[in-house]
Structure formats: C-alpha cells, structure tokens
Motif scaffolding. Structure first.
Motif, PDB file in Angstrom:
ATOM      1  N   ALA A  14       0.706  -1.305   0.063  1.00 28.08           N
ATOM      2  CA  ALA A  14       0.043  -0.150   0.009  1.00 28.08           C
ATOM      3  C   ALA A  14       0.949   1.085  -0.112  1.00 28.08           C
ATOM      4  N   LEU A  15       1.919   1.291   0.771  1.00 31.40           N
ATOM      5  CA  LEU A  15       2.836   2.234   0.979  1.00 31.40           C
ATOM      6  C   LEU A  15       3.746   2.396  -0.389  1.00 31.40           C
ATOM      7  N   ALA A  16       3.963   1.506  -1.048  1.00 26.39           N
ATOM      8  CA  ALA A  16       4.919   1.534  -2.334  1.00 26.39           C
ATOM      9  C   ALA A  16       3.946   2.132  -3.359  1.00 26.39           C
ATOM     10  N   GLU A  17       2.619   1.841  -3.289  1.00 27.12           N
ATOM     11  CA  GLU A  17       1.643   2.250  -4.465  1.00 27.12           C
ATOM     12  C   GLU A  17       1.299   3.679  -4.143  1.00 27.12           C
ATOM     13  N   HIS A  46       5.561  -2.861  11.085  1.00 27.10           N
ATOM     14  CA  HIS A  46       4.395  -4.083  10.527  1.00 27.10           C
ATOM     15  C   HIS A  46       4.317  -3.936   9.109  1.00 27.10           C
ATOM     16  N   ALA A  47       5.181  -3.953   8.056  1.00 24.69           N
ATOM     17  CA  ALA A  47       5.016  -3.675   6.950  1.00 24.69           C
ATOM     18  C   ALA A  47       4.275  -4.719   6.397  1.00 24.69           C
ATOM     19  N   ASP A  48       4.557  -5.988   6.762  1.00 20.58           N
ATOM     20  CA  ASP A  48       3.924  -7.336   6.462  1.00 20.58           C
ATOM     21  C   ASP A  48       2.597  -7.641   6.736  1.00 20.58           C
ATOM     22  N   ASP A  49       1.873  -6.696   7.725  1.00 15.16           N
ATOM     23  CA  ASP A  49       0.773  -6.776   8.029  1.00 15.16           C
ATOM     24  C   ASP A  49      -0.419  -6.737   6.884  1.00 15.16           C
TER      25      ASP A  49
END
Ligand code: GLN
Length: 289
Positions: A14-17, A46-49
C-alpha cells in the motif's frame, strides 16, 4: 489497495503504491499512519501486516484528497511547530519551519525570570504565541486575530498543551488593545504580493488568503503594524515580524520612518531576509524633538 479496497493488501505494498501516486514517501507514510491511528515507525515494523478493507478505503480517500492538492496538514489536522504538535484547520495558516526564527529572536529579548508582556498579532493557530509561552512561563502573552475561527483553534491548542499564560483577543491588529503596552510585539502577518503566482500553487491555494496576501506590494499590513506599534511598546520595547525574502530593505525603511532604532534583519536557513527587528528608543535625548 486504494483502488480495490476489497482486495487484501499488505502495508508495504500500500505504501509503495501510494508513494508512486503521490511522488512522496513521507506523505504516503503520514497518511497511512493517520488512517490507522498509528505512528510511522509502527508502519515500518508492521510492513507485512494486511490492511483491513475499511482502512484501505480510508487510505484511498486520503490519497485522493492529497492528489487534489489538499495540504497534508489540513488532511490530518495537525502540524508540528517548535516543541508543539498543533491543531490546524483551513481557518489558519499552516505554521512554517522558518517562522521558528521569529520565536528564537523573541526569546532572546525575553528574560526567563521576568514577567514580560508580549503581543502576538495575527496568531492564527497560535503557533508563535504558544511557542513563546511554553519557553517563557513567566511571560504574559496576548494573541490577537481578526478571524474568530482561527482564534478558536489557537485556544484549543493552548488548552491541549496546558498553556495558561496566553490570552486570546478578537480583532484587527491593534484595534482591540486600547492603550495597552508591551515589552515585545511579534507578528507573522500576511506579506505576499497580490499578483504573486505562488498564491495559485501548492499549499497556498488552500490557505486563508487573508493570512497570506497584503495588497499590491505585500506590505499593506506591515505598514499598519509598523505605524501603530510604537503606541503599544514600552520605551526600549521590541517589534519583530516576519516578511518576504525581498522585503528587507523596504521594511527597514518603514521602521526607520517610524523612528525605530537598532534595526536589523535576520536570515532564515536559506540565508534569505526573513525577520526584521526594531526597537522603540529608550528615552528622549537632548536633540530629540
Ligand atoms: N511564508 C509563507 C509563504 O511564503 C507566507 C506566510 C505569510 O504570508 N505570513 O509561503
């Protein structure tokens, strides 16, 4: 993510997009942290949540607002200034880091162990008045604004930071102050020229025009402040105000014409004229009229 809120997405993705859409990683993080009521460092941990669909939908909405140009500070309703995290709304200017110079220069003129009287003209979110009040608890500060909506924000900021030595007064520049006098007067007034194309760019498009623009040369409000400040300063009192990078010469001339002494202009971190200072002469000398 945002475009497909029902499709599960991880925080990292989500952050990358969002970073790609907004062209700014920090903005993407600040908005997601806001949507989740978490800190930016929590996001990284929590980047993988997986993002819940409600959160993804909220994030998508925030990103759309930002893409439409809405300033981050208005979207999340907050902006840091000095040591304070402040509420801001579209009724207030968004506090700028360069305005911290005005606070620093005022503090240099305010002994910590004295009950100095300070006036902040056009306080907006209260940023300058509250920063001074926080660092000088013995000072008594009056903060004015012509906008009652802005004053309400400033008052909430004072309350939420438990700052009790600022009183807020509604009115245009010196109008509500009768003949009260101060040791230091500070202001970050509007000073942008009416035809400046920056008014149609970036965050400025969303900020209150009355807090930004001041006549054809940007100096209408500064002229009024300089004209009347002497009547509201004790002898030896200081006037300090922010202005545009190209206005140093003009504002020092205004200060000189209004009989201010000890004139100086301080530079911001980009070495541009930013704050000018004048002092009301201490007392009549033999050759003064
Ligand atoms: N410093 C702001 C800007 O140029 C203007 C703030 C003001 O007019 N006081 O973006």
């Amino acid at each position: 993510m945002p475009d497909h809120p029902l499709h599960p997405t991880r925080i990292r993705q989500a952050l990358a997009e969002a970073t790609q859409r907004l062209g700014d990683r920090v903005d993407a993080e600040v908005l997601l942290a806001y949507a989740l009521s978490k800190s930016r460092s929590w996001l990284i941990a929590h980047a993988d949540d997986l993002l819940l669909s409600d959160h993804a939908a909220a994030y998508a909405w925030l990103i759309e607002q930002r893409e439409a140009g809405e300033p981050i500070a208005y979207i999340i309703g907050r902006r840091g200034f000095w040591s304070l995290d402040l509420e801001v709304t579209p009724a207030t200017l968004i506090p700028r880091p360069e305005t911290e110079l005005l606070v620093e220069l005022a503090l240099e003129r305010l002994p910590a162990d004295k009950a100095c009287r300070v006036l902040d003209l056009g306080t907006g979110s209260g940023a300058v008045a509250l920063a001074i009040a926080r660092d000088r608890p013995m000072a008594q500060i009056i903060a004015t604004d012509a906008s009652s909506d802005a004053l309400a924000v400033a008052q909430r900021n004072a309350r939420s930071h438990h700052i009790g030595n600022v009183s807020f007064v509604h009115g245009d520049w010196f109008a509500p102050l009768d003949d009260r006098r101060f040791d230091v007067i500070v202001s970050n007034p509007p000073y942008i020229e009416a035809t400046d194309p920056h008014l149609q760019q970036g965050d400025l498009r969303f900020e209150p025009i009355s807090a930004l623009m001041s006549g054809s040369d940007g100096l209408d409000d500064i002229r009024r402040i300089v004209r009347d400040a002497g009547l509201h300063l004790v002898p030896g009192g200081w006037l300090l105000f922010e202005h545009g990078w190209n206005q140093g010469g003009a504002v020092r001339a205004l200060l000189r014409d209004a009989d201010f002494a000890e004139l100086s202009t301080a530079h911001d971190l980009e070495q541009r004229d930013r704050v000018s200072i004048g002092r009301r002469p201490v007392a009549g000398t033999c050759d003064s009229p």
